[in-house]
Design a protein around this motif. Sequence first.
Motif, short mmCIF file in Angstrom:
data_model
loop_
_atom_site.label_atom_id
_atom_site.label_comp_id
_atom_site.label_asym_id
_atom_site.label_seq_id
_atom_site.Cartn_x
_atom_site.Cartn_y
_atom_site.Cartn_z
N PHE A 280 0.81 -1.21 0.00
CA PHE A 280 0.00 0.00 0.00
C PHE A 280 0.85 1.27 0.00
CE2 PHE A 280 -2.08 3.38 2.47
CZ PHE A 280 -3.16 3.62 1.64
N GLY A 281 2.01 1.23 0.65
CA GLY A 281 2.84 2.43 0.74
C GLY A 281 3.24 2.96 -0.63
N THR A 282 3.76 2.08 -1.49
CA THR A 282 4.17 2.51 -2.83
C THR A 282 2.95 2.83 -3.69
OG1 THR A 282 6.09 1.07 -2.65
CG2 THR A 282 5.57 1.92 -4.83
N LEU A 283 1.88 2.03 -3.54
CA LEU A 283 0.67 2.27 -4.33
C LEU A 283 0.06 3.63 -4.01
CD1 LEU A 283 -1.16 0.91 -6.41
CD2 LEU A 283 -2.51 0.01 -4.50
N SER A 284 0.13 4.02 -2.75
CA SER A 284 -0.43 5.31 -2.36
C SER A 284 0.35 6.48 -2.96
CB SER A 284 -0.47 5.45 -0.84
OG SER A 284 0.83 5.46 -0.29
N GLN A 285 1.65 6.27 -3.26
CA GLN A 285 2.42 7.30 -3.95
C GLN A 285 1.78 7.59 -5.32
OE1 GLN A 285 6.39 5.86 -4.35
NE2 GLN A 285 6.84 5.93 -2.14
N ALA A 286 1.52 6.50 -6.05
CA ALA A 286 0.92 6.66 -7.38
C ALA A 286 -0.46 7.29 -7.29
CB ALA A 286 0.84 5.30 -8.07
N LEU A 287 -1.26 6.86 -6.33
CA LEU A 287 -2.60 7.42 -6.18
C LEU A 287 -2.54 8.91 -5.88
CD1 LEU A 287 -4.35 4.60 -4.10
CD2 LEU A 287 -4.55 5.07 -6.54
N GLY A 288 -1.54 9.31 -5.09
CA GLY A 288 -1.39 10.73 -4.80
C GLY A 288 -1.05 11.55 -6.03
N VAL A 289 -0.16 11.01 -6.88
CA VAL A 289 0.21 11.70 -8.11
C VAL A 289 -0.99 11.81 -9.05
CG1 VAL A 289 1.61 11.53 -10.21
CG2 VAL A 289 2.64 11.06 -7.98
N TYR A 290 -1.71 10.71 -9.23
CA TYR A 290 -2.85 10.71 -10.14
C TYR A 290 -3.97 11.60 -9.63
CZ TYR A 290 -0.42 6.57 -11.91
OH TYR A 290 0.51 5.70 -12.41
N ALA A 291 -4.15 11.64 -8.30
CA ALA A 291 -5.17 12.51 -7.71
C ALA A 291 -4.86 13.98 -8.00
CB ALA A 291 -5.28 12.27 -6.21
N GLN A 292 -3.59 14.35 -7.92
CA GLN A 292 -3.22 15.74 -8.18
C GLN A 292 -3.39 16.10 -9.65
OE1 GLN A 292 0.44 17.07 -5.90
NE2 GLN A 292 0.34 14.93 -5.26
N LYS A 293 -3.09 15.15 -10.56
CA LYS A 293 -3.31 15.40 -11.98
C LYS A 293 -4.79 15.60 -12.27
CE LYS A 293 0.75 13.04 -13.90
NZ LYS A 293 1.22 11.98 -14.82
N ALA A 294 -5.62 14.73 -11.69
CA ALA A 294 -7.06 14.86 -11.90
C ALA A 294 -7.59 16.14 -11.29
CB ALA A 294 -7.78 13.64 -11.30
N CYS A 295 -7.05 16.52 -10.13
CA CYS A 295 -7.48 17.73 -9.45
C CYS A 295 -7.12 18.97 -10.26
CB CYS A 295 -6.86 17.78 -8.07
SG CYS A 295 -7.64 18.98 -6.96
N SER A 296 -5.98 18.95 -10.94
CA SER A 296 -5.60 20.08 -11.79
C SER A 296 -6.62 20.26 -12.91
CB SER A 296 -4.20 19.83 -12.36
OG SER A 296 -3.82 20.88 -13.22
N ARG A 297 -7.07 19.17 -13.51
CA ARG A 297 -8.09 19.24 -14.55
C ARG A 297 -9.41 19.76 -13.95
NH1 ARG A 297 -9.28 16.80 -19.54
NH2 ARG A 297 -11.14 17.84 -20.29
N LEU A 298 -9.72 19.33 -12.75
CA LEU A 298 -10.94 19.78 -12.08
C LEU A 298 -10.93 21.29 -11.90
CD1 LEU A 298 -13.46 18.50 -10.49
CD2 LEU A 298 -12.09 18.92 -8.44
N ARG A 299 -9.78 21.85 -11.51
CA ARG A 299 -9.69 23.30 -11.31
C ARG A 299 -9.78 24.05 -12.63
NH1 ARG A 299 -5.63 21.53 -7.88
NH2 ARG A 299 -4.01 22.09 -9.38
N ARG A 300 -9.14 23.50 -13.67
CA ARG A 300 -9.15 24.18 -14.96
C ARG A 300 -10.57 24.36 -15.50
NH1 ARG A 300 -4.80 20.84 -16.44
NH2 ARG A 300 -6.13 19.66 -17.88
N GLN A 301 -11.43 23.42 -15.26
CA GLN A 301 -12.78 23.54 -15.78
C GLN A 301 -13.75 24.15 -14.77
OE1 GLN A 301 -13.69 19.35 -16.69
NE2 GLN A 301 -15.24 19.42 -15.09
#
Length: 450
Positions: A280-301
Amino acid sequence: MPEDFNQDQLYDHARLTPQFVLADANSFFASCESVFNPSLAGRPVVVLSNNDGCVVARSPAAKRLGIANGTPWFKIREQAERDGVVARSSNYELYASLSHRMMSIMANFLPEQEVYSIDECFMLSLWDGQRTQAICADLRETVLRSVGIPVSVGVAPTKTLAKVANHWAKNHPGANGVTLWSQVLAQDGDRALASVPVADVWGVGRRLTKKLESTGILTALDLQRADPTAMRRRFSVLLERTVLELRGTPAIEREEDANGGARSQQILCSRMFSKPVVGFGTLSQALGVYAQKACSRLRRQGSLCSRVRVFCSSSPYAPGQYSAMSGQTRLEDPSDDPVVITRAARTALAGRVDPHAAYIRAGVVLENLRDAKGYQTLDGLEANRDRGLGPALDEAARRFGPFRVGIGFGGVRGKGRQDEDTGAEWAMNRRMLSPRCTTRWDEMATVHAR
């Protein structure tokens, strides 16, 4: 609007039925690879998916070798190399840049441009067939001369028929890259739609194809002759619209622009890992990165989300037991805060991950989207809005590049040619990446005068 237009022609054009024009680049990804490397012209070229996994695009020469989309590269690499096939990693920066140039040029020829995907757009023509064909021929020549990308054009009274006409232009060299559906009908009549398998009709997917074929609907002509009401009752309103479109009645509304349109249902960020991830530790790193990418798109729109869903899975082909997990976190208040959303993504899979499974894919989905400006509620129940961190992260990425600043591994930048991605070991590999000539100063093409 064409230069030779004058007001005396306005009445004549008002009586013409507007025609949909679909301009679609030929083998777009593969064509982009040869723009700055002319030695690839005419050669078999394939473009691979993330981590150089499967074939996602092929040049005409590669298609003639029988290479199919979706084929794992490792299965055909030896034979492909013997056949002279050139493989390239997906060069998203280059493709997006050339797409923008191509779309900007085409917008000068016809009105109402609707960018449907990275390599195709719809436009409208208010001219007669002869003038429309001349404009489209000029469009093709200008894009090829200015950008280096070959384009095929289909013209028809509906979007669905414009798709059919576009495929006709690609598959019939005598059309010279431009096909008017009216000319096809005049020459071939019903044989034109009868030659199109129902699976190739725009909007008819694999599952629907099997159902339609079981009822005796095998071609586009069969579908055109079907009862629209019965198709709606038995299948969906979307199929009813397809039937109407095949009959020449426009029934598909204008969609969001693919170059920046807002997502109304969900925002997804999903990737394959370059190497399996365990724990879970390493997997949560990836989830954090992907969440921030998705959040950036959320803010743009300008949206908020109230539910964060995550998923991960191991390879179904690898030895051992297949493992797939998913979970979701419902936010107390709608939010666009990257800290809140990143924490929610991590929480959604906490306690669900198999500690021994080797996961090869994960993703974050932001759901229950709503417009931030239009969100109104009672005092004390306001949205959990970002207080300024998100825009600061966006500005840092714009000025200094991605992953200079972020939350957790969202702020760990890769090195060398991988500096556009996070520096984690699981980050995407692109070992056969061509130069990003239009977006990187240190990778610009060099021209020699001889």
